[in-house]
Scaffold this active site. Structure first.
Site, PDB file in Angstrom:
ATOM      1  N   THR A   1       0.812  -1.215   0.000  1.00 41.34           N
ATOM      2  CA  THR A   1       0.000   0.000   0.000  1.00 41.34           C
ATOM      3  C   THR A   1       0.844   1.263   0.000  1.00 41.34           C
ATOM      4  O   THR A   1       0.470   2.270  -0.611  1.00 41.34           O
ATOM      5  CB  THR A   1      -0.935   0.002   1.235  1.00 41.34           C
ATOM      6  OG1 THR A   1      -1.785  -1.148   1.182  1.00 41.34           O
ATOM      7  CG2 THR A   1      -1.802   1.251   1.263  1.00 41.34           C
TER       8      THR A   1
ATOM      9  N   THR B   1       1.182  -4.784   4.279  1.00 38.69           N
ATOM     10  CA  THR B   1       0.948  -5.158   5.672  1.00 38.69           C
ATOM     11  C   THR B   1       0.385  -6.566   5.856  1.00 38.69           C
ATOM     12  O   THR B   1       0.602  -7.187   6.893  1.00 38.69           O
ATOM     13  CB  THR B   1      -0.014  -4.164   6.348  1.00 38.69           C
ATOM     14  OG1 THR B   1      -1.262  -4.152   5.644  1.00 38.69           O
ATOM     15  CG2 THR B   1       0.583  -2.771   6.363  1.00 38.69           C
ATOM     16  N   ASP B   2      -0.338  -7.086   4.869  1.00 42.22           N
ATOM     17  CA  ASP B   2      -1.067  -8.339   5.081  1.00 42.22           C
ATOM     18  C   ASP B   2      -0.165  -9.511   5.437  1.00 42.22           C
ATOM     19  O   ASP B   2      -0.529 -10.353   6.258  1.00 42.22           O
ATOM     20  CB  ASP B   2      -1.908  -8.677   3.845  1.00 42.22           C
ATOM     21  CG  ASP B   2      -3.137  -7.796   3.714  1.00 42.22           C
ATOM     22  OD1 ASP B   2      -3.459  -7.086   4.688  1.00 42.22           O
ATOM     23  OD2 ASP B   2      -3.772  -7.813   2.649  1.00 42.22           O
TER      24      ASP B   2
ATOM     25  N   THR C   1       2.521  -9.584  14.951  1.00 41.82           N
ATOM     26  CA  THR C   1       1.380 -10.042  14.165  1.00 41.82           C
ATOM     27  C   THR C   1       0.519  -8.832  13.811  1.00 41.82           C
ATOM     28  O   THR C   1       0.490  -7.841  14.550  1.00 41.82           O
ATOM     29  CB  THR C   1       0.551 -11.088  14.951  1.00 41.82           C
ATOM     30  OG1 THR C   1      -0.388 -11.707  14.083  1.00 41.82           O
ATOM     31  CG2 THR C   1      -0.171 -10.467  16.125  1.00 41.82           C
TER      32      THR C   1
ATOM     33  N   THR D   1      -0.985 -21.863  20.545  1.00 46.93           N
ATOM     34  CA  THR D   1      -2.289 -21.416  21.014  1.00 46.93           C
ATOM     35  C   THR D   1      -2.959 -20.452  20.041  1.00 46.93           C
ATOM     36  O   THR D   1      -2.284 -19.662  19.370  1.00 46.93           O
ATOM     37  CB  THR D   1      -2.183 -20.739  22.397  1.00 46.93           C
ATOM     38  OG1 THR D   1      -3.467 -20.216  22.776  1.00 46.93           O
ATOM     39  CG2 THR D   1      -1.170 -19.610  22.390  1.00 46.93           C
TER      40      THR D   1
END
Length: 346
Positions: free
Chosen positions: A13, A89-90, A166, A277
């Site tokens: 982007t 960013t993804d 993340t 997790t």
């Protein structure tokens, strides 16, 4: 001497422009990006760039692109003081994690950044992120050594360890978070580094790039209602060497006999299963609850507090080294480049 920084522009982007007909965003070239950030010249750095041709949307990022980024850094490692990777960013957290394993003996900053809005927009986070990333890549401590000696993600107000990060928001400028490890720096009126959190390098060695990743891995998410036939079919996927099993809470799974039997049979076939997790914060505790204890007894490896992105790329890296199953299992449970914390059981 002026700091020498190499920018590796992959797309994303930050360098996109709006198509006048469809109004959709599409990648543009690096010259367009730099034309919209005239402040970069005020830094008085020596800046060069390497550009993906064509620039890509980060949703198309794959192992070949990671190899290209690593090669760009490795081929120019001795000529530059630091590196800035411009990225969508993804999949940024996946790339940051992969590079942390692939850039062996890294002792210089590799700062990954991007933006939520194109850099040519009137209101954009891209300009600030790029300038701050360049400043961090050029920063030196009082001994003249790089302040940052690892792969890190710079976004808005924080610098995070790359393999601990993340993406947490598709809308906010503070799009990334490291839930199990503190920030490396906080950005406000100045850049305030956290020395205790930064990776320490005692012995500087030549960079050792690793290019061979093995993509024979997959993930399985547990959910209430998962059927035995579906689960067994997933475990029996042809050619799979490793599975990241995303479990509940502190690493728990069903205690039903068919579930544990299916897991044990897969492990006995030589499939490496890593327990991670689903929670964004916290760790796998293999002995706290019966569900996690059963998985450990079946031969599942604890991922401790590793992120999903780091778990997937670490598996690719270890299998790519050609290690045997037992060695892969051993190294998955240990921190290699600060990607997880092993806590002593209480």
């Amino acid at each position: 001497m002026k700091p020498r920084i190499l920018i590796v522009y992959t797309g994303g982007t930050i360098g996109m422009i709006e198509d006048p007909v469809s109004k959709a965003l599409k990648p543009f070239d690096f010259s367009h990006l730099m034309e919209n950030v005239p402040k970069v010249k005020m830094l008085d750095y020596h800046i060069d760039n390497i550009q993906f041709n064509p620039p890509i949307d980060s949703s198309d990022m794959d192992i070949r692109h990671w190899q290209s980024i690593v090669k760009s850094i490795a081929d120019n490692y001795d000529r530059y003081d630091g590196f800035v990777v411009l990225h969508g960013t993804d999949t940024m957290a996946y790339t940051a994690s992969a590079l942390s394993f692939m850039l062996g003996n890294l002792s210089k900053p590799v700062i990954i950044t991007g933006s939520q809005l194109p850099i040519g927009e009137v209101r954009t986070d891209g300009e600030e992120n790029l300038i701050t990333a360049l400043q961090i890549a050029a920063d030196r401590d009082r001994y003249g050594n790089p302040t940052v000696r690892e792969v890190a993600i710079l976004f808005e107000n924080y610098l995070w360890r790359g393999n601990r990060s993340t993406k947490r928001s598709a809308d906010n400028f503070n799009a990334f978070k490291s839930n199990n490890y503190p920030e490396l720096a906080k950005i406000g009126l100045g850049i305030y580094f956290k020395p205790a959190a930064l990776r320490k390098i005692d012995d500087v060695r030549p960079l050792t790039p690793y290019y061979d990743l093995d993509a024979s891995v997959m993930s399985i998410d547990l959910f209430p209602g998962l059927e035995e036939r579906v689960f067994r079919h997933q475990l029996a996927t042809p050619g799979i060497k490793g599975i990241v099993l995303r479990t509940y809470g502190a690493g728990n799974g069903p205690t039903k006999p068919w579930f544990i039997d299916a897991v044990r049979e897969a492990v006995d076939r030589g499939v490496v299963i890593l327990n991670v997790t689903q929670c964004v914060n916290g760790s796998v505790h293999s002995s706290r609850y019966m569900g996690a204890d059963y998985l450990a007894s079946a031969g599942v490896i604890s991922g401790h507090d590793i992120t999903f992105e780091a778990a997937m790329t670490k598996m690719m890296y270890l299998f790519g080294l050609g290690l045997d199953v037992n060695e892969v299992k051993r190294l998955l449970a240990e921190p290699l480049v600060g990607e997880l914390t092993v806590k002593s059981p209480k």
